[in-house]
Design a protein around this motif. Structure first.
Motif, mmCIF file in Angstrom:
data_model
loop_
_atom_site.group_PDB
_atom_site.id
_atom_site.type_symbol
_atom_site.label_atom_id
_atom_site.label_comp_id
_atom_site.label_asym_id
_atom_site.label_seq_id
_atom_site.Cartn_x
_atom_site.Cartn_y
_atom_site.Cartn_z
ATOM 1 N N GLU A 3 55.253 87.806 55.008
ATOM 2 C CA GLU A 3 55.501 86.995 56.197
ATOM 3 C C GLU A 3 54.182 86.695 56.896
ATOM 4 O OE1 GLU A 3 58.485 88.692 58.714
ATOM 5 O OE2 GLU A 3 60.037 88.395 57.210
ATOM 6 N N SER A 6 52.841 81.884 62.309
ATOM 7 C CA SER A 6 52.437 80.483 62.255
ATOM 8 C C SER A 6 52.864 79.756 63.525
ATOM 9 C CB SER A 6 53.045 79.800 61.031
ATOM 10 O OG SER A 6 54.446 79.754 61.163
ATOM 11 N N TYR A 28 66.998 78.258 62.178
ATOM 12 C CA TYR A 28 65.875 79.130 61.830
ATOM 13 C C TYR A 28 65.503 80.069 62.979
ATOM 14 C CZ TYR A 28 65.166 76.431 57.582
ATOM 15 O OH TYR A 28 65.328 75.851 56.351
ATOM 16 N N SER A 30 66.167 83.047 63.818
ATOM 17 C CA SER A 30 65.815 84.452 63.569
ATOM 18 C C SER A 30 64.334 84.629 63.265
ATOM 19 C CB SER A 30 66.657 85.011 62.421
ATOM 20 O OG SER A 30 66.402 84.311 61.227
ATOM 21 N N TYR A 31 63.636 83.546 62.919
ATOM 22 C CA TYR A 31 62.204 83.608 62.620
ATOM 23 C C TYR A 31 61.329 83.202 63.810
ATOM 24 C CZ TYR A 31 63.870 83.671 57.798
ATOM 25 O OH TYR A 31 64.508 83.984 56.621
ATOM 26 N N LEU A 52 56.275 81.220 64.906
ATOM 27 C CA LEU A 52 57.167 81.820 63.915
ATOM 28 C C LEU A 52 56.530 83.045 63.277
ATOM 29 C CD1 LEU A 52 57.855 78.525 61.977
ATOM 30 C CD2 LEU A 52 59.551 79.702 63.326
ATOM 31 N N ASP A 53 57.367 83.945 62.805
ATOM 32 C CA ASP A 53 56.968 85.045 61.928
ATOM 33 C C ASP A 53 57.933 84.973 60.754
ATOM 34 O OD1 ASP A 53 56.044 87.314 60.707
ATOM 35 O OD2 ASP A 53 56.503 88.667 62.358
ATOM 36 N N ALA A 54 57.467 84.391 59.633
ATOM 37 C CA ALA A 54 58.376 84.087 58.531
ATOM 38 C C ALA A 54 57.610 83.998 57.214
ATOM 39 C CB ALA A 54 59.073 82.757 58.803
ATOM 40 N N PRO A 55 58.326 84.102 56.093
ATOM 41 C CA PRO A 55 57.702 83.849 54.792
ATOM 42 C C PRO A 55 57.234 82.392 54.708
ATOM 43 C CG PRO A 55 59.838 84.928 54.523
ATOM 44 C CD PRO A 55 59.718 84.526 55.962
ATOM 45 N N VAL A 58 59.802 79.650 54.006
ATOM 46 C CA VAL A 58 60.641 79.313 55.159
ATOM 47 C C VAL A 58 59.881 78.391 56.108
ATOM 48 C CG1 VAL A 58 61.789 80.247 57.215
ATOM 49 C CG2 VAL A 58 62.035 81.408 55.013
ATOM 50 N N ILE A 59 58.617 78.714 56.368
ATOM 51 C CA ILE A 59 57.786 77.891 57.257
ATOM 52 C C ILE A 59 57.662 76.477 56.706
ATOM 53 C CG2 ILE A 59 55.445 77.592 58.183
ATOM 54 C CD1 ILE A 59 55.285 80.756 58.078
ATOM 55 N N CYS A 78 48.747 78.418 60.109
ATOM 56 C CA CYS A 78 49.191 79.764 59.730
ATOM 57 C C CYS A 78 48.084 80.796 59.855
ATOM 58 C CB CYS A 78 49.679 79.775 58.285
ATOM 59 S SG CYS A 78 51.138 78.780 58.015
#
Length: 81
Positions: A3, A6, A28, A30-31, A52-55, A58-59, A78
């Motif tokens: 993760e 970004s 989205y 939850s991210y 965001l804090d995500a893979p 997903v971003i 990012c």
């Protein structure tokens, strides 16, 4: 997948697309770390930043979906790790 933190910068020039944008952001949610929106009536647009804090997949998927909306553009920045 790792993760990353970004930021997605969004410019909304077509207010008719905001319902679709908000639906995507809700999907989205939850991210999302945080969200800030700034109306700019002088130019008849809105500026939105999404943290965001995500893979990465997903971003990229979210940014791509946002960019497909009529009158909305987005860019991603990012963290390195």
């Amino acid at each position: 997948m790792e993760e990353r933190v970004s930021m997605i910068g969004i410019i909304v020039e077509n207010m008719d697309s905001t319902d679709k944008l908000n639906a995507l952001l809700h999907e989205y949610g939850s991210y999302i770390i945080g969200r800030m929106g700034i109306p700019y009536p002088k130019k008849n647009l809105n500026i939105i930043s999404i943290a965001l804090d995500a893979p990465m997949d997903v971003i990229n998927t979210l940014s791509g979906k946002i960019g497909q909306l009529d009158g909305i553009s987005s860019k991603v920045v990012c963290s390195k790790g």
